[in-house]
Enzyme design. Structure first.
Site, PDB file in Angstrom:
ATOM      1  N   HIS A  13     -10.382  12.145 -12.464  1.00 12.80           N
ATOM      2  CA  HIS A  13     -10.822  13.537 -11.837  1.00 12.80           C
ATOM      3  C   HIS A  13      -9.827  13.631 -10.607  1.00 12.80           C
ATOM      4  O   HIS A  13     -10.152  14.176  -9.550  1.00 12.80           O
ATOM      5  CB  HIS A  13     -12.107  13.606 -11.429  1.00 12.80           C
ATOM      6  CG  HIS A  13     -13.265  13.809 -12.624  1.00 12.80           C
ATOM      7  ND1 HIS A  13     -13.323  15.201 -13.017  1.00 12.80           N
ATOM      8  CD2 HIS A  13     -13.755  12.970 -13.480  1.00 12.80           C
ATOM      9  CE1 HIS A  13     -14.132  15.166 -13.967  1.00 12.80           C
ATOM     10  NE2 HIS A  13     -14.299  13.796 -14.341  1.00 12.80           N
ATOM     11  N   THR A  14      -8.442  13.063 -10.749  1.00 12.16           N
ATOM     12  CA  THR A  14      -7.685  13.064  -9.659  1.00 12.16           C
ATOM     13  C   THR A  14      -6.659  14.229 -10.014  1.00 12.16           C
ATOM     14  O   THR A  14      -5.900  14.612  -9.019  1.00 12.16           O
ATOM     15  CB  THR A  14      -6.948  11.585  -9.589  1.00 12.16           C
ATOM     16  OG1 THR A  14      -6.266  11.491 -10.837  1.00 12.16           O
ATOM     17  CG2 THR A  14      -7.894  10.638  -8.878  1.00 12.16           C
ATOM     18  N   ASP A  15      -6.569  14.741 -11.187  1.00 11.30           N
ATOM     19  CA  ASP A  15      -5.298  15.526 -11.432  1.00 11.30           C
ATOM     20  C   ASP A  15      -5.499  16.799 -10.870  1.00 11.30           C
ATOM     21  O   ASP A  15      -4.414  17.389 -10.094  1.00 11.30           O
ATOM     22  CB  ASP A  15      -4.930  15.762 -12.947  1.00 11.30           C
ATOM     23  CG  ASP A  15      -6.316  16.364 -13.882  1.00 11.30           C
ATOM     24  OD1 ASP A  15      -7.321  16.360 -13.424  1.00 11.30           O
ATOM     25  OD2 ASP A  15      -5.926  16.562 -15.226  1.00 11.30           O
ATOM     26  N   LEU A 105     -10.639  11.454 -25.689  1.00 10.26           N
ATOM     27  CA  LEU A 105      -9.414  11.189 -25.860  1.00 10.26           C
ATOM     28  C   LEU A 105      -8.507  12.292 -25.982  1.00 10.26           C
ATOM     29  O   LEU A 105      -7.244  12.312 -26.740  1.00 10.26           O
ATOM     30  CB  LEU A 105      -9.525  10.351 -27.494  1.00 10.26           C
ATOM     31  CG  LEU A 105     -10.335   9.383 -27.529  1.00 10.26           C
ATOM     32  CD1 LEU A 105     -10.272   8.605 -29.123  1.00 10.26           C
ATOM     33  CD2 LEU A 105      -9.845   8.215 -26.634  1.00 10.26           C
ATOM     34  N   SER A 107      -8.670  15.515 -27.360  1.00  8.67           N
ATOM     35  CA  SER A 107      -8.361  16.166 -28.726  1.00  8.67           C
ATOM     36  C   SER A 107      -7.687  17.629 -28.576  1.00  8.67           C
ATOM     37  O   SER A 107      -7.016  18.004 -29.144  1.00  8.67           O
ATOM     38  CB  SER A 107      -9.568  16.033 -29.652  1.00  8.67           C
ATOM     39  OG  SER A 107     -10.465  16.838 -28.931  1.00  8.67           O
ATOM     40  N   GLU A 147      -5.816  26.169 -22.372  1.00  6.96           N
ATOM     41  CA  GLU A 147      -7.409  25.629 -22.335  1.00  6.96           C
ATOM     42  C   GLU A 147      -8.224  26.207 -21.111  1.00  6.96           C
ATOM     43  O   GLU A 147      -9.311  26.282 -21.441  1.00  6.96           O
ATOM     44  CB  GLU A 147      -7.299  23.980 -21.545  1.00  6.96           C
ATOM     45  CG  GLU A 147      -8.424  23.282 -21.664  1.00  6.96           C
ATOM     46  CD  GLU A 147      -8.606  21.895 -22.360  1.00  6.96           C
ATOM     47  OE1 GLU A 147      -7.378  21.416 -23.049  1.00  6.96           O
ATOM     48  OE2 GLU A 147      -9.504  21.250 -22.478  1.00  6.96           O
ATOM     49  N   ASP A 159      -4.028  15.334 -19.532  1.00  9.69           N
ATOM     50  CA  ASP A 159      -4.034  15.308 -20.966  1.00  9.69           C
ATOM     51  C   ASP A 159      -2.682  15.823 -21.572  1.00  9.69           C
ATOM     52  O   ASP A 159      -1.986  15.142 -22.277  1.00  9.69           O
ATOM     53  CB  ASP A 159      -5.183  15.973 -21.379  1.00  9.69           C
ATOM     54  CG  ASP A 159      -6.297  15.618 -20.996  1.00  9.69           C
ATOM     55  OD1 ASP A 159      -6.457  14.530 -19.964  1.00  9.69           O
ATOM     56  OD2 ASP A 159      -7.392  16.298 -21.127  1.00  9.69           O
TER      57      ASP A 159
HETATM   58  C1  GLA Z   1     -10.465  16.012 -18.524  1.00 10.07           C
HETATM   59  C2  GLA Z   1      -9.574  16.882 -18.385  1.00 10.07           C
HETATM   60  C3  GLA Z   1      -8.437  16.281 -17.323  1.00 10.07           C
HETATM   61  C4  GLA Z   1      -8.943  15.536 -16.250  1.00 10.07           C
HETATM   62  C5  GLA Z   1      -9.791  14.724 -16.604  1.00 10.07           C
HETATM   63  C6  GLA Z   1     -10.516  13.716 -15.723  1.00 10.07           C
HETATM   64  O1  GLA Z   1      -9.616  15.186 -19.636  1.00 10.07           O
HETATM   65  O2  GLA Z   1      -8.812  17.695 -19.421  1.00 10.07           O
HETATM   66  O3  GLA Z   1      -7.657  17.410 -16.876  1.00 10.07           O
HETATM   67  O4  GLA Z   1      -9.381  16.170 -15.285  1.00 10.07           O
HETATM   68  O5  GLA Z   1     -11.016  15.253 -17.638  1.00 10.07           O
HETATM   69  O6  GLA Z   1      -9.768  12.745 -15.210  1.00 10.07           O
END
Ligand code: GLA
Length: 348
Positions: A13-15, A105, A107, A147, A159
């Site tokens: 949850h940093t992105d 993961l 997907s 997305e 991701d």
């Molecule tokens: C999901 C989201 C990512 C990121 C993570 C948490 O995987 O797709 O963008 O925010 O949660 O780190």
């Protein structure tokens, strides 16, 4: 075209808060085979088959209507690529792969990346075999937009970047403020990462994910900053709860990424394990994205001798990552994960 899923070692949850993360692409992923439908008797249609689900879709190239599930990603990819200036022809798409959905993961990013790269490969604008016509960072952004806008999940870039930039024996340190992607050699010396499925599935569009993102945006607004990267722990005291807890998680998680990088650089894998567990406690208590099924899975891995374990991905279910010392056997029902290459053309 093959695009891998990812495991995030740390930095959750940093992105979308312009912070830091340390993921790696795994060897499992999604494969999309694209072929042109020529001649297309009814003009400009895309046909898609999801082999594992035994489902299909068919829509006009010129007008992909929004929908739900895996089809939303296919239609989104076709629509956004054309909007971005890549002409597409009538295409047949075959999707297959061994990544469970909603298991943390990634997907959905693997599916989107594989779809876009397969479609770009067939686009009349394409000239470099095996490499997309746009640079991989721009492609990551486009995939993330799909997305956000087509699947309704306000996810960040973690991701997609992991899936596009992965490399063998390498994790990626991503700085989401500058979008610098730095390869970090993973010298595990017999230590192993393994994941265990909590059995609980999540859908980011309807879990608390979007709410967490909104809470971070609200915290920024109250602090008068454009991202949580621009503030520090001392300034959080004035924030109301739960915003204070959310922001604290993000800032401390960035520090944990730095500490993990330092531990890896000095080959202190047990210190990496401690950071994983600290990250999990923060995700559970401050960010509040864990569930009883996830907690039971973390406990199971720790009791089996993991040096550290934490939920990975957005939370509200999904998988747990554990780090195991060389002499500790992996518990049953876990899957060892190791870094593999980023999205690439598969040999036919
Ligand atoms: C999901 C989201 C990512 C990121 C993570 C948490 O995987 O797709 O963008 O925010 O949660 O780190």
């Amino acid at each position: 075209m093959f695009a891998p899923g990812r495991v995030n070692v740390i930095g959750e949850h940093t992105d979308y808060n312009q912070g830091l993360a340390l993921p790696f692409a795994i060897t499992d992923g999604i494969t999309v085979r694209a072929s042109s439908r020529e001649p297309d008797p009814d003009g400009g249609h895309v046909e898609a088959i999801a082999r594992d689900l035994q489902e299909s879709d068919r829509f006009a190239l010129s007008n992909p209507e929004p929908t739900t599930g895996w089809r939303a990603f296919v239609r989104g990819a076709v629509s956004e690529l054309q909007d971005a200036g890549f002409p597409l022809l009538a295409t047949h798409l075959e999707i297959s792969g061994g990544l469970p959905q909603g298991a943390g993961l990634s997907s959905s990013a693997a599916l989107t990346v594989a779809l876009c790269m397969a479609l770009l490969e067939l686009s009349p604008s394409h000239d470099k075999p095996g490499e997309p016509t746009i640079d991989r960072l721009a492609l990551a952004r486009l995939c993330s937009l799909i997305e956000n806008d087509w699947a309704g999940a306000q996810t960040g870039l973690l991701d997609q970047i992991a899936s596009l930039f992965g490399a063998s024996e390498t994790a990626l340190c991503i700085d989401f403020q500058t979008l610098e992607v730095k390869p970090v050699p993973l010298r595990l010396q017999g230590w192993r990462f393994a994941i265990a499925d909590s059995g609980e599935r999540h859908v980011h569009a309807s879990s608390g994910y979007n709410e967490r993102r909104a809470e971070c945006a609200q915290a920024c607004e109250l602090l008068g900053v454009s991202s949580l990267r621009e503030t520090n722990l001392d300034r959080l005291h004035d924030l109301p709860e739960p915003l204070q807890r959310r922001a604290r998680h993000v800032l401390e998680e960035n520090d944990r990424v730095r500490a993990t990088m330092a531990a890896l650089a000095s080959d202190e894998l047990d210190a990496v394990g401690e950071q994983l567990s600290a990250s999990h406690r923060s995700l559970r208590d401050l960010y509040q994205v864990s569930t009883p099924a996830v907690e039971a899975t973390v406990d199971r891995l720790m009791r089996a001798g993991a040096d550290g374990a934490r939920l990975i991905g957005g939370g509200f279910g999904g998988s747990v990552l554990g780090l195991f010392a060389p002499d500790v056997p992996l518990p049953p029902d876990t899957l060892e994960v190791s870094p593999g290459p980023g999205a690439h053309v598969l040999a036919r």
